[in-house]
Design an enzyme around this catalytic site. Sequence first.
Site, PDB file in Angstrom:
ATOM      1  CG  HIS A  51      -1.878  -1.063   1.335  1.00 52.83           C
ATOM      2  ND1 HIS A  51      -1.779  -2.092   2.247  1.00 52.83           N
ATOM      3  CD2 HIS A  51      -2.978  -1.317   0.601  1.00 52.83           C
ATOM      4  CE1 HIS A  51      -2.794  -2.913   2.090  1.00 52.83           C
ATOM      5  NE2 HIS A  51      -3.539  -2.477   1.094  1.00 52.83           N
ATOM      6  NE  ARG A  89     -10.156 -10.769  -2.010  1.00 53.43           N
ATOM      7  CZ  ARG A  89      -9.706  -9.594  -1.592  1.00 53.43           C
ATOM      8  NH1 ARG A  89      -9.040  -9.508  -0.476  1.00 53.43           N
ATOM      9  NH2 ARG A  89      -9.938  -8.508  -2.289  1.00 53.43           N
ATOM     10  CE  LYS A 237       3.662 -12.410   0.913  1.00 53.02           C
ATOM     11  NZ  LYS A 237       2.905 -11.166   1.056  1.00 53.02           N
ATOM     12  CB  THR A 238      10.585 -10.747   5.836  1.00 53.49           C
ATOM     13  OG1 THR A 238       9.470 -10.712   6.722  1.00 53.49           O
ATOM     14  CG2 THR A 238      10.934  -9.358   5.381  1.00 53.49           C
TER      15      THR A 238
END
Length: 432
Positions: A51, A89, A237-238
């Site tokens: 975002h 979803r 992402k981690t």
Amino acid sequence: MSEMTLLQDLKARGLVAQMTSEEELEKHLAEGSVTLYCGFDPTADSLHLGHLVPLLMLKRFQDYGHRPIALVGGATGLIGDPSFKAQERQLNSGEVVAEWSNCLKGQISRFIDFNDESGAILANNYDWTSGIDTLTFLRDIGKHFTVNKMIAKESVKQRIEREDSGISFTEFTYQILQSFDYQQLNKAYGCTLQIGGSDQWGNITGGIDLTRRMNGAQAHGMTLPLITKSDGTKFGKTEGGAVWLDAAKTSPYAFYQFWLNTPDADVYRFLKYFTFLSVEEIDALEKADAERQGRPEAQSVLAREVTRLVHGDDGLLAAQRITDALFSGDLSDLSETDYEQLGQDGLPSSELDVAALAETPMTTLLSDAGVATNGKQVKDALQRQAVIVNGNACGVEDNMKAAEIFAAERAVFGRFFMVKLGKKKHHLFKLA
RNA sequence: GGUGGGAUUCCCGAGUGGCCAAAGGGAUCAGACUGUAAAUCUGACGCGCGAGCUUCGGUGGUUCGAAUCCACCUCCCACCA
């Protein structure tokens, strides 16, 4: 500031994926203050890195004298955007969406200036959507949409063509709701530009059409590129999952480290996307880095700038404090309060009960504390002397000696143990 | 509705009765080298410090022994109607 127009700057940064007629938009922006909006659907209790680009984009427009509207999707969040999603979803409950909407509001207001009366606006589409009745919706709004066009949109195409998953009427209606938002904002605030991720193009053009039909007004649209990484892995992402903007979910330290670890191949591009440094400054930095031997400056500039934007000066200081302490060599010059501070700054930490340690192998202790995902990793690290407790390396033979290693008399200031696994993973244990 | 093919450890993908916790690749983690990079090399990679324990879509069965054979079920894919 240079002579560049906003649009030229954005293009130079690679921040424009698609837009309605560039010529007209350029002209429109030159005419005066334009009101623009970007929507954020509450799909979690915090915004994440995905975002950030649109959020900063609103700020870029504001800096050029335009008026941004940040729209929280209290209504659209109840429906779910099907755009380019492979599957239907799960719906979230009304209370949850309302709560998440509030979380987003708080975060958004930190980025954009909502203060003076000509400043930005924070809106929630729930306000004009919740009260509308079915017949009005179908007659006054639905009538402007042809199903033929709706089906043809690329964003829902795969869902319509797929035999196995399909798309519910609910999600299919999403594009109408978002179009309605644009029309409403146009009417209420004279909003004439919508921005969003590149997956939003279909929804944006839908809104432009509806605004023309219902308000007789010309509106514009622009999408931002999807952020990609040079190695093809997903951006943002981690190990622990998404990188959140909420300090409680991703600490400023972890956030800072995320940016510091940006690959060379991406870092200058990211500087253009995520900071307000001018393109010239970034190019100059790239040139300087290329001419210098060794470590580039770019990553630390990026980490500094973005962490400050998201977590403020205090968050940045905390992150740098930990980083300096952990990576600049030895911990011996840290004071007792420094240790205390590290835990508060967001360094992973936990309490340790020495009495319970006699039977606990290091593998269990460290994996339970979250230093590694399982005992095997700890064992591997032990075999390579990669587990360091207060500066002393441990080997496999120490696995069952946790009680000895973490004995109170060995603790720094009588109560701290800094555990390092490998080069980057740190954990602070405090004696209970 | 008919016929054929398939479902394997995070992902891709080998494996067709014991030598299989299961080839190979990717991802990931650690070590060396470095810049808390990249590339490369090394090791780990179901769970457990260990003894050992639990896996190959599901359920039952054959067998001393099954991911591998049989039956049924579930879901995918292809072709035909």
